[in-house]
Design an enzyme around this catalytic site. Structure first.
Site, PDB file in Angstrom:
ATOM      1  N   SER A   1      38.668  43.798  39.779  1.00  0.00           N
ATOM      2  CA  SER A   1      39.064  42.695  38.992  1.00  0.00           C
ATOM      3  C   SER A   1      38.065  42.114  38.363  1.00  0.00           C
ATOM      4  O   SER A   1      37.346  42.866  37.490  1.00  0.00           O
ATOM      5  CB  SER A   1      40.115  41.726  39.742  1.00  0.00           C
ATOM      6  N   THR A   2      37.775  40.988  38.481  1.00  0.00           N
ATOM      7  CA  THR A   2      36.606  40.341  37.487  1.00  0.00           C
ATOM      8  C   THR A   2      35.303  41.034  38.049  1.00  0.00           C
ATOM      9  O   THR A   2      34.954  41.259  39.143  1.00  0.00           O
ATOM     10  CB  THR A   2      36.331  38.711  37.859  1.00  0.00           C
TER      11      THR A   2
ATOM     12  N   HIS B   1      42.453  44.935  36.941  1.00  0.00           N
ATOM     13  CA  HIS B   1      43.085  44.032  36.323  1.00  0.00           C
ATOM     14  C   HIS B   1      42.676  43.728  34.638  1.00  0.00           C
ATOM     15  O   HIS B   1      41.514  43.404  34.486  1.00  0.00           O
ATOM     16  CB  HIS B   1      43.051  42.652  36.870  1.00  0.00           C
TER      17      HIS B   1
ATOM     18  N   MET C   1      38.406  38.313  42.224  1.00  0.00           N
ATOM     19  CA  MET C   1      38.824  37.053  42.715  1.00  0.00           C
ATOM     20  C   MET C   1      40.403  37.238  43.202  1.00  0.00           C
ATOM     21  O   MET C   1      41.175  38.081  42.800  1.00  0.00           O
ATOM     22  CB  MET C   1      39.030  35.963  41.820  1.00  0.00           C
TER      23      MET C   1
ATOM     24  N   ASP D   1      44.433  40.572  45.892  1.00  0.00           N
ATOM     25  CA  ASP D   1      45.260  41.829  45.507  1.00  0.00           C
ATOM     26  C   ASP D   1      44.383  43.135  46.133  1.00  0.00           C
ATOM     27  O   ASP D   1      43.265  43.272  45.996  1.00  0.00           O
ATOM     28  CB  ASP D   1      45.251  42.102  44.359  1.00  0.00           C
TER      29      ASP D   1
END
Length: 366
Positions: free
Chosen positions: A188-189, A214, A307, A310
């Site tokens: 993700s991030t 993501h 973050m 997930d």
């Protein structure tokens, strides 16, 4: 409170985005600006923790502003872009220049879309706020690198490399005669640059890989094209029924869940609609759970910077099915959230710095 400055040339978007952000009790919109020059003037008196930034704007475009900002006053930036082809390409360039994340401009449409947008936009801003130390370390001339997010001592204390724990319910991969190995990855991030570093290290005959990063709808295609131009392996956005083949990497399309399936000796992907899972679509949990079911001990899981949680539950299912799982370490993560949660869940076999993950994946899949 996370203080946010919204920069967009559309008054409607500024108002809509401000309302979405203000609905979260942890976020405060401290100002808006119609273009970067107005923003620079306002930043003489206000100090935002995060900036949301459009790219196509009058007087100064977002990419020029981002480059100038990172040279003079590094602040986490979330790109707020449209779905247009040019916009998605420029958003990829913005990530190269130092932007932390991409969000899709909010649209006034169905109640479900508005609610999902609220979740994803607010989560993106919160994640960006956690990356402040990394941004200053990367772009600030005299900054020192410090961890962004600290896990509890019970999670990471003394853990480097292999994690010793009781044997899973099925034997580990080392002791099993296997068919073709596959790799599933979640990020993700900070994941766009982490995935670039990981994939650039892989040889042309690397095992088939499926990735959930993501990212909003339509941006994943530009992301895959960018990676394909840089890597020995072939990288493409996944399409329903695509085979998972050696030397090929499939990126889950934004706004679609992507699952691993198997028919005989053939692995393939299913791309489908569905509700948010673990606050995301595509969801890492959805991919990992499908890998546990259809690949089991023949899978290697990798969870990277991001973050939230997930992927943690899905990775635990993979571990219980006999897969070998790797987590990116805290020092090299932009946000040590998703790997930390997978470690807490007891789903991880190995914690490694980003630069060592590719070698471990190859070692486990030969």
């Amino acid at each position: 409170m996370i203080k946010v400055l919204v920069i967009d040339d559309s008054a409607v978007v500024r108002e809509s985005l401000s309302k979405v952000l203000a609905s979260d009790p942890e976020i405060e919109v401290i100002g808006t600006a119609g273009d970067p020059l107005i923003a620079l003037k306002k930043m003489e008196t206000i100090k935002p923790d995060v900036i949301t930034l459009d790219i196509e704007m009058p007087r100064m475009d977002g990419l020029t502003f981002l480059h100038q900002l990172m040279e003079t006053n590094p602040v986490p930036v979330v790109i707020c872009s449209s779905m247009a082809e040019d916009g998605s390409y420029n958003a990829m360039k913005a990530l190269e220049y130092g932007a932390v994340n991409i969000i899709q401009k909010p649209k006034l449409s169905t109640k479900q879309f508005i609610e999902e947008s609220r979740i994803q936009i607010c989560d993106a801003v919160k994640a960006a706020s956690l990356s402040a130390a990394r941004i200053k370390a990367r772009f600030g001339r005299h900054a020192s690198i410090t961890p962004v997010m600290t896990a509890s001592p019970s999670v990471t204390s003394g853990l480097k490399g292999e994690i010793k724990r009781p044997a899973p319910t099925m034997p580990k991969c080392d002791n099993i005669e296997t068919t073709e190995k596959i790799v599933v990855v979640g990020a993700s991030t900070g994941g766009t640059e982490a995935l670039k570093a990981f994939l650039e290290m892989l040889p042309i005959n690397a095992p088939g890989i499926v990735i959930v990063q993501h990212m909003p709808e339509h941006f994943t295609q530009s992301f895959a094209q960018r990676l394909d131009s840089l890597c020995k392996v072939h990288v493409t956005e996944a399409k329903d029924n695509d085979s998972v083949l050696r030397g090929t990497v499939l990126i889950a399309p934004g706004n679609k869940h992507t699952l691993l399936k198997r028919s005989g000796a053939r692995y393939y992907v299913e791309v489908k609609d569905g509700p948010l899972v673990s606050r995301h679509r595509p969801s890492v949990d959805v991919l990992f759970r499908s890998a546990a079911r259809h690949a089991g001990k023949n899978a290697v899981g990798v969870i990277m910077t991001g973050m939230g949680d997930d992927g943690a539950k899905g990775m635990l299912e993979m571990h219980e099915a006999g897969a070998y799982n790797i987590a990116q370490d805290e020092k090299t993560c932009v946000v040590f959230g998703m790997p930390a949660e997978a470690i807490r869940a007891g789903a991880v076999d190995c914690i490694l710095p980003l630069g060592s993950i590719a070698d471990e994946v190859i070692r486990r899949t030969v």
